[in-house]
Design a protein around this motif. Structure first.
Motif, PDB file in Angstrom:
ATOM      1  N   SER A 179       0.817  -1.223   0.000  1.00 11.78           N
ATOM      2  CA  SER A 179       0.000   0.000   0.000  1.00 11.78           C
ATOM      3  C   SER A 179       0.844   1.263   0.000  1.00 11.78           C
ATOM      4  CB  SER A 179      -0.921   0.013   1.218  1.00 11.78           C
ATOM      5  OG  SER A 179      -0.161  -0.029   2.425  1.00 11.78           O
ATOM      6  N   SER A 184       2.511   0.292  -4.112  1.00 13.58           N
ATOM      7  CA  SER A 184       1.260   0.470  -4.853  1.00 13.58           C
ATOM      8  C   SER A 184       1.489   0.425  -6.359  1.00 13.58           C
ATOM      9  CB  SER A 184       0.583   1.789  -4.448  1.00 13.58           C
ATOM     10  OG  SER A 184       1.436   2.900  -4.699  1.00 13.58           O
ATOM     11  N   ALA A 315      -1.977   5.858  -6.769  1.00 12.75           N
ATOM     12  CA  ALA A 315      -2.877   5.957  -5.614  1.00 12.75           C
ATOM     13  C   ALA A 315      -2.419   7.166  -4.809  1.00 12.75           C
ATOM     14  CB  ALA A 315      -2.801   4.684  -4.777  1.00 12.75           C
ATOM     15  N   GLY A 339      -0.150   4.899  -0.642  1.00 10.87           N
ATOM     16  CA  GLY A 339       0.132   5.440  -1.966  1.00 10.87           C
ATOM     17  C   GLY A 339       1.052   6.637  -1.848  1.00 10.87           C
ATOM     18  N   LYS A 340       0.780   7.684  -2.618  1.00 10.64           N
ATOM     19  CA  LYS A 340       1.702   8.802  -2.755  1.00 10.64           C
ATOM     20  C   LYS A 340       1.185  10.074  -2.084  1.00 10.64           C
ATOM     21  CE  LYS A 340       4.917   9.025  -4.769  1.00 10.64           C
ATOM     22  NZ  LYS A 340       6.329   8.895  -4.320  1.00 10.64           N
TER      23      LYS A 340
END
Length: 345
Positions: A179, A184, A315, A339-340
């Motif tokens: 995640s 991701s 994401a 995510g980012k």
């Protein structure tokens, strides 16, 4: 805001090339330390040199590497970024935006083009100078925020799975930290390569990892994948929550383990884990392949294709305005991103 085409090596703010008259807003740090060392101020707009492009930055993503460079810990990063103080005072590496000007010998991009890529001179600013071969066009279907999230993390995932592991259709791939920023992207890229993908994450991120395309999800709060019966052809470990010896138990006898993680000690960071992996690989049929991603323009173009076809989509966890860049890096340091994290300018 006009840009005067002159240089002033002694001008205000970080960087060697500065415009005399035009300034921009930027986040700057003059010393290593926690996010509190960052300050928002006006500095000169850099001018593109030969082979460079001036990009008006729309968004810039941040990742753990930016935090290490800001703090100067592990200390080995200072060998590259400045021993006593940061060589480039503007942090950040990834960006997306619009070409504002081009230097001599640049023919592949033009003013007005929407581009994304990476810079070595800082991206948490309204403008950044970037070598032309560090940029690629933003696909029409992709927002600038999404594009800014891609370069470093997606390149790392692509090179680990494609170039290092040479993942083939039908192989089994386990992504630890599925995640996170790299994870991701790794789940999606492994699927695009035709693998059967298992993601490891916490309970709260199970649905996210499934939405990225994972065939199976392991909740590490309930199951220790290193003690399960399942073995994988390739494991990309982005977390370092388990010792190498434990993770190896989940790799097939001739499989590949890529340790892509670890802060390690204050001096050499993950170098100790990298050396241990290299040594263990000599005495085993399993291949332990720690690596450092290398910025390759061709790989960036591969990501353009994956983005354009919808096989990869960033994401986005959170976005922050430029003035709150310190908060973005604090959040990154906590280690629980989904995510980012992107800073918008």
């Amino acid at each position: 805001m006009g840009i005067e085409q002159r240089t002033d090596a002694g001008g205000p703010g970080p960087g060697a090339r500065q415009a005399r008259a035009a300034t921009m807003r930027a986040v700057v740090h003059h010393r290593y330390g926690p996010p509190s060392v960052l300050e928002s101020c006006q500095v000169g707009i850099p001018l593109p040199g030969r082979g460079e492009v001036l990009v008006q930055v729309s968004a810039a993503s941040v990742h753990p590497g930016d935090y290490f460079v800001m703090t100067g810990v592990p200390y080995m990063v200072r060998l590259v970024f400045g021993l006593r103080r940061p060589r480039h005072g503007i942090p950040g590496r990834d960006l997306a935006g619009v070409v504002a000007a081009v230097g001599a010998d640049v023919t592949a991009v033009h003013p007005g083009d929407e581009v994304f890529g990476w810079s070595t001179e800082g991206t948490l600013a309204e403008y950044a100078c970037v070598p032309a071969d560090h940029l690629a066009p933003v696909p029409a279907e992709v927002s600038v925020v999404d594009a800014a999230a891609v370069p470093t993390s997606a390149l790392t995932a692509l090179q680990a799975l494609d170039r290092i592991a040479n993942v083939q259709p039908g192989q089994t791939v386990l992504v630890v930290g599925a995640s996170g920023g790299v994870g991701s992207f790794a789940v999606q890229i492994a699927k695009a390569l035709g693998a059967e993908v298992t993601g490891v994450c916490s309970t709260r991120n199970i649905e996210l990892v499934r939405s990225l395309g994972a065939d199976h999800v392991v909740d590490y709060t309930r199951t220790d994948f290193t003690r399960a019966e399942k073995r994988y052809d390739v494991i990309l470990d982005n977390v370092e929550a388990q010792p190498l010896a434990a993770v190896r138990r989940a790799v097939t006898p001739t499989g590949i383990l890529i340790p892509n993680s670890g802060r390690g000690g204050r001096w050499v960071g993950p170098l100790g884990r990298i050396i241990a992996a290299r040594v263990l690989s000599v005495f085993s049929r399993q291949r332990l392949r720690p690596f450092a991603s290398v910025e390759r323009h061709q790989d960036l173009l591969t990501l353009v294709d994956l983005l354009a076809t919808g096989k990869v989509a960033p994401a986005i966890d959170r976005t922050y305005p430029l003035d709150d860049a310190a908060d973005a890096l604090r959040y990154i340091a906590a280690g629980h991103t989904r995510g980012k994290v992107v800073v918008t300018i």
